[in-house]
Design a protein around this motif. Structure first.
Motif, PDB file in Angstrom:
ATOM      1  N   VAL A 151       0.839  -1.203   0.000  1.00 33.89           N
ATOM      2  CA  VAL A 151       0.000   0.000   0.000  1.00 33.89           C
ATOM      3  C   VAL A 151       0.877   1.256   0.000  1.00 33.89           C
ATOM      4  O   VAL A 151       0.586   2.232  -0.717  1.00 33.89           O
ATOM      5  CB  VAL A 151      -0.940  -0.019   1.223  1.00 33.89           C
ATOM      6  N   ALA A 152       1.956   1.251   0.790  1.00 34.62           N
ATOM      7  CA  ALA A 152       2.863   2.399   0.811  1.00 34.62           C
ATOM      8  C   ALA A 152       3.523   2.596  -0.548  1.00 34.62           C
ATOM      9  O   ALA A 152       3.701   3.730  -1.012  1.00 34.62           O
ATOM     10  CB  ALA A 152       3.924   2.202   1.895  1.00 34.62           C
ATOM     11  N   THR A 153       3.869   1.488  -1.220  1.00 35.36           N
ATOM     12  CA  THR A 153       4.481   1.583  -2.552  1.00 35.36           C
ATOM     13  C   THR A 153       3.518   2.193  -3.562  1.00 35.36           C
ATOM     14  O   THR A 153       3.876   3.087  -4.333  1.00 35.36           O
ATOM     15  CB  THR A 153       4.914   0.187  -3.037  1.00 35.36           C
ATOM     16  N   VAL A 154       2.285   1.707  -3.574  1.00 37.14           N
ATOM     17  CA  VAL A 154       1.282   2.229  -4.501  1.00 37.14           C
ATOM     18  C   VAL A 154       1.017   3.708  -4.223  1.00 37.14           C
ATOM     19  O   VAL A 154       0.899   4.522  -5.153  1.00 37.14           O
ATOM     20  CB  VAL A 154      -0.019   1.410  -4.403  1.00 37.14           C
ATOM     21  N   ALA A 155       0.938   4.081  -2.949  1.00 40.20           N
ATOM     22  CA  ALA A 155       0.708   5.483  -2.594  1.00 40.20           C
ATOM     23  C   ALA A 155       1.853   6.360  -3.082  1.00 40.20           C
ATOM     24  O   ALA A 155       1.635   7.461  -3.612  1.00 40.20           O
ATOM     25  CB  ALA A 155       0.554   5.617  -1.076  1.00 40.20           C
ATOM     26  N   PHE A 156       3.077   5.879  -2.937  1.00 40.68           N
ATOM     27  CA  PHE A 156       4.241   6.649  -3.380  1.00 40.68           C
ATOM     28  C   PHE A 156       4.219   6.841  -4.893  1.00 40.68           C
ATOM     29  O   PHE A 156       4.523   7.920  -5.406  1.00 40.68           O
ATOM     30  CB  PHE A 156       5.516   5.923  -2.961  1.00 40.68           C
ATOM     31  N   ILE A 157       3.839   5.792  -5.633  1.00 43.95           N
ATOM     32  CA  ILE A 157       3.755   5.884  -7.095  1.00 43.95           C
ATOM     33  C   ILE A 157       2.685   6.894  -7.505  1.00 43.95           C
ATOM     34  O   ILE A 157       2.899   7.730  -8.392  1.00 43.95           O
ATOM     35  CB  ILE A 157       3.454   4.496  -7.689  1.00 43.95           C
ATOM     36  N   LEU A 158       1.518   6.834  -6.868  1.00 52.06           N
ATOM     37  CA  LEU A 158       0.437   7.749  -7.212  1.00 52.06           C
ATOM     38  C   LEU A 158       0.810   9.196  -6.921  1.00 52.06           C
ATOM     39  O   LEU A 158       0.497  10.101  -7.703  1.00 52.06           O
ATOM     40  CB  LEU A 158      -0.837   7.363  -6.445  1.00 52.06           C
ATOM     41  N   VAL A 159       1.484   9.414  -5.794  1.00 48.98           N
ATOM     42  CA  VAL A 159       1.894  10.779  -5.450  1.00 48.98           C
ATOM     43  C   VAL A 159       2.898  11.315  -6.460  1.00 48.98           C
ATOM     44  O   VAL A 159       2.835  12.482  -6.860  1.00 48.98           O
ATOM     45  CB  VAL A 159       2.484  10.807  -4.021  1.00 48.98           C
ATOM     46  N   ASN A 160       3.827  10.471  -6.926  1.00 53.67           N
ATOM     47  CA  ASN A 160       4.795  10.915  -7.924  1.00 53.67           C
ATOM     48  C   ASN A 160       4.120  11.249  -9.246  1.00 53.67           C
ATOM     49  O   ASN A 160       4.522  12.198  -9.935  1.00 53.67           O
ATOM     50  CB  ASN A 160       5.858   9.839  -8.131  1.00 53.67           C
ATOM     51  N   LEU A 161       3.080  10.495  -9.619  1.00 53.96           N
ATOM     52  CA  LEU A 161       2.311  10.834 -10.814  1.00 53.96           C
ATOM     53  C   LEU A 161       1.639  12.198 -10.665  1.00 53.96           C
ATOM     54  O   LEU A 161       1.633  13.016 -11.590  1.00 53.96           O
ATOM     55  CB  LEU A 161       1.260   9.757 -11.084  1.00 53.96           C
ATOM     56  N   LEU A 162       1.071  12.440  -9.492  1.00 53.35           N
ATOM     57  CA  LEU A 162       0.421  13.725  -9.234  1.00 53.35           C
ATOM     58  C   LEU A 162       1.421  14.870  -9.295  1.00 53.35           C
ATOM     59  O   LEU A 162       1.117  15.946  -9.822  1.00 53.35           O
ATOM     60  CB  LEU A 162      -0.267  13.692  -7.867  1.00 53.35           C
ATOM     61  N   VAL A 163       2.629  14.640  -8.782  1.00 51.14           N
ATOM     62  CA  VAL A 163       3.669  15.667  -8.835  1.00 51.14           C
ATOM     63  C   VAL A 163       4.020  16.003 -10.275  1.00 51.14           C
ATOM     64  O   VAL A 163       4.202  17.173 -10.643  1.00 51.14           O
ATOM     65  CB  VAL A 163       4.918  15.202  -8.057  1.00 51.14           C
ATOM     66  N   ASP A 164       4.106  14.980 -11.134  1.00 53.13           N
ATOM     67  CA  ASP A 164       4.398  15.229 -12.553  1.00 53.13           C
ATOM     68  C   ASP A 164       3.334  16.114 -13.196  1.00 53.13           C
ATOM     69  O   ASP A 164       3.639  17.032 -13.960  1.00 53.13           O
ATOM     70  CB  ASP A 164       4.484  13.895 -13.302  1.00 53.13           C
TER      71      ASP A 164
END
Length: 343
Positions: free
Chosen positions: A317-330
Motif C-alpha cells: 500500500v505504501a508503494t502504490v501510494a508513493f507511485i500515485l503521489v509521484n504521478l500527481l507531482v508530474d
C-alpha cells in the motif's frame, strides 16, 4: 501546444508510468516476502504462545500454510494478490485489506496535517529568510532546517510528550480523541466525521489531539521545505525578469510573492510530493509514541508478532501510494510550468 494535445501527452505519460509501476510493485512484493520470511523467529510459535505444545504450534502452521515450502507460499500469495486479496491477518484473522482500510484514514489525516504545517510555516519562513539574508529570520530558518533534519522524530516526539503533556499539561499525548463513545464512523476520518455530525466540540478535540503528533511528524519536512524555498527564492530573485519587473515599478511584494515564488514552487512541489509518500509510509514511530490508530502503528504491531501478510500489505500500500503521489507531482509540474514537456 494546444490544450487537447497537451492533455494527450500528459495522458500518455501517466499511462506509461502506470505500466512501469506493475513490475515495481511485483519487485516490492518479492523483496518484502523474502525479507519478512528470513527474519529470525517463528510466527506460529508467537501466535500459539511461548508455553504452547508442539502439537498446537503444528496446528497453527497447518492452518496458515506456514509449513509449506516458501516458493509455494509465495505462489499462493501472488495468486491472491492478482485478485486484490492481501490475505488474512495472522493476529485477528481479518482480511489485511479491511485492517488497512480501517487504519488508513487516521494516517492520511495525520499526514495531511503534517504537510499543512510544513508548508504553512516553511514556505513563508523560507521566503522571509531569502528576502532578508543574514537577518534574524534567516538565522532562525537555518537553525530550524538543521535541527529538523538532525533531530530524530522519535526523540522529538518523546520530548514533546514530556514537556507539553507531562509537565505543562497543555496537550493530550495519545489517541485521536478523549471523548468516549461518539457516533459511528461515517468516512473514517475523525475530524471530517465530527463535522458531518455537526459536533464542533468533538472536531476541536480531534484537532487538539492532532497537534503533537502532526508537529512531530512535520519537523523533517518543515526543515526541507524552508531550506528549499529559501534557495529557490534566492535563485529566482537573481533572474533577469525580476530585474525587469522592478525596473517597471512593480511593487516588491508582488515581485517576490507572485513572480519569484511561482517559479520557486517547482522544487517545493517535488519536496512535498516525496514527503507525502514518506510520511504516509514512514510514520511508524510517531504513531507508536502517540498511540495513533493508523497504518504505522498497525505495521509496528504486525512486525512484533511476525504477521507476514499484514507487513507485506502495508509495504504494498505504501508503494502504490508513493507511485500515485509521484504521478500527481508530474501533473502539477506541467500545470505550474507550461515549458515542461513529457517525452
Amino acid at each position: 501546444m494546444a490544450s487537447g494535445t497537451a492533455e494527450a501527452v500528459v495522458g500518455r505519460h501517466v499511462a506509461r508510468r502506470a505500466a512501469l509501476a506493475v513490475p515495481l510493485v511485483l519487485a516490492v512484493a518479492v523483496l518484502t516476502f523474502l525479507l519478512t520470511h528470513l527474519v529470525p523467529g517463528d510466527a506460529a510459535r508467537v501466535l500459539a504462545g511461548l508455553n504452547a505444545s508442539e502439537d498446537a504450534v503444528a496446528r497453527i502452521r497447518e492452518q496458515y500454510g506456514l509449513n509449506r515450502p516458501l516458493p509455494v507460499q509465495f505462489g499462493l500469495y501472488l495468486e491472491r494478490l492478482a485478485r486484490g486479496d492481501l490475505g488474512d491477518s495472522l493476529t485477528n484473522q481479518r482480511p489485511v485489506l479491511s485492517n488497512l482500510l480501517d487504519a488508513l484514514p487516521a494516517t492520511i489525516e495525520l499526514t495531511v496535517a503534517s504537510l499543512v504545517i510544513a508548508l504553512v510555516v516553511g514556505v513563508p519562513l523560507g521566503v522571509l529568510a531569502a528576502t532578508r539574508p543574514g537577518g534574524p529570520v534567516d538565522h532562525l530558518g537555518r537553525l530550524l532546517s538543521l535541527g529538523g533534519v538532525a533531530v530524530p522524530v522519535f526523540w522529538a516526539g518523546i520530548l514533546f510528550v514530556v514537556v507539553f503533556y507531562a509537565h505543562l499539561g497543555w496537550l493530550p499525548s495519545e489517541g485521536q480523541t478523549s471523548l468516549s463513545g461518539g457516533g459511528a464512523p461515517i468516512t473514517g476520518f475523525a475530524s471530517l466525521d465530527a463535522l458531518l455530525r455537526g459536533d464542533v466540540y468533538e472536531f476541536l478535540d480531534v484537532l487538539w489531539h492532532l497537534v503533537l503528533p502532526s508537529v512531530t511528524l512535520a519537523l523533517p519536512t518543515l526543515a526541507r521545505v524552508t531550506r528549499t524555498t529559501r534557495a529557490s527564492i534566492l535563485e529566482a530573485l537573481s533572474e533577469p525578469y525580476i530585474a525587469t519587473a522592478r525596473a517597471k515599478g512593480v511593487p516588491e511584494f508582488r515581485v517576490v510573492y507572485v513572480h519569484a515564488l511561482r517559479n520557486a514552487l517547482l522544487p517545493v512541489v517535488t519536496i512535498t510530493g516525496l514527503a507525502f509518500g514518506y510520511l504516509l509510509g514512514g510514520s511508524v514511530l510517531v504513531e507508536k509514541i502517540f498511540k495513533w490508530p493508523g497504518v504505522g502503528r498497525y505495521a509496528y504491531e504486525s512486525i512484533t508478532v511476525l504477521d507476514y501478510n499484514s507487513v507485506m500489505g502495508v509495504t504494498l500500500v505504501a508503494t502504490v501510494a508513493f507511485i500515485l503521489v509521484n504521478l500527481l507531482v508530474d501533473v502539477l509540474y506541467a500545470a505550474l510550468d507550461p515549458k515542461i514537456r513529457f517525452s
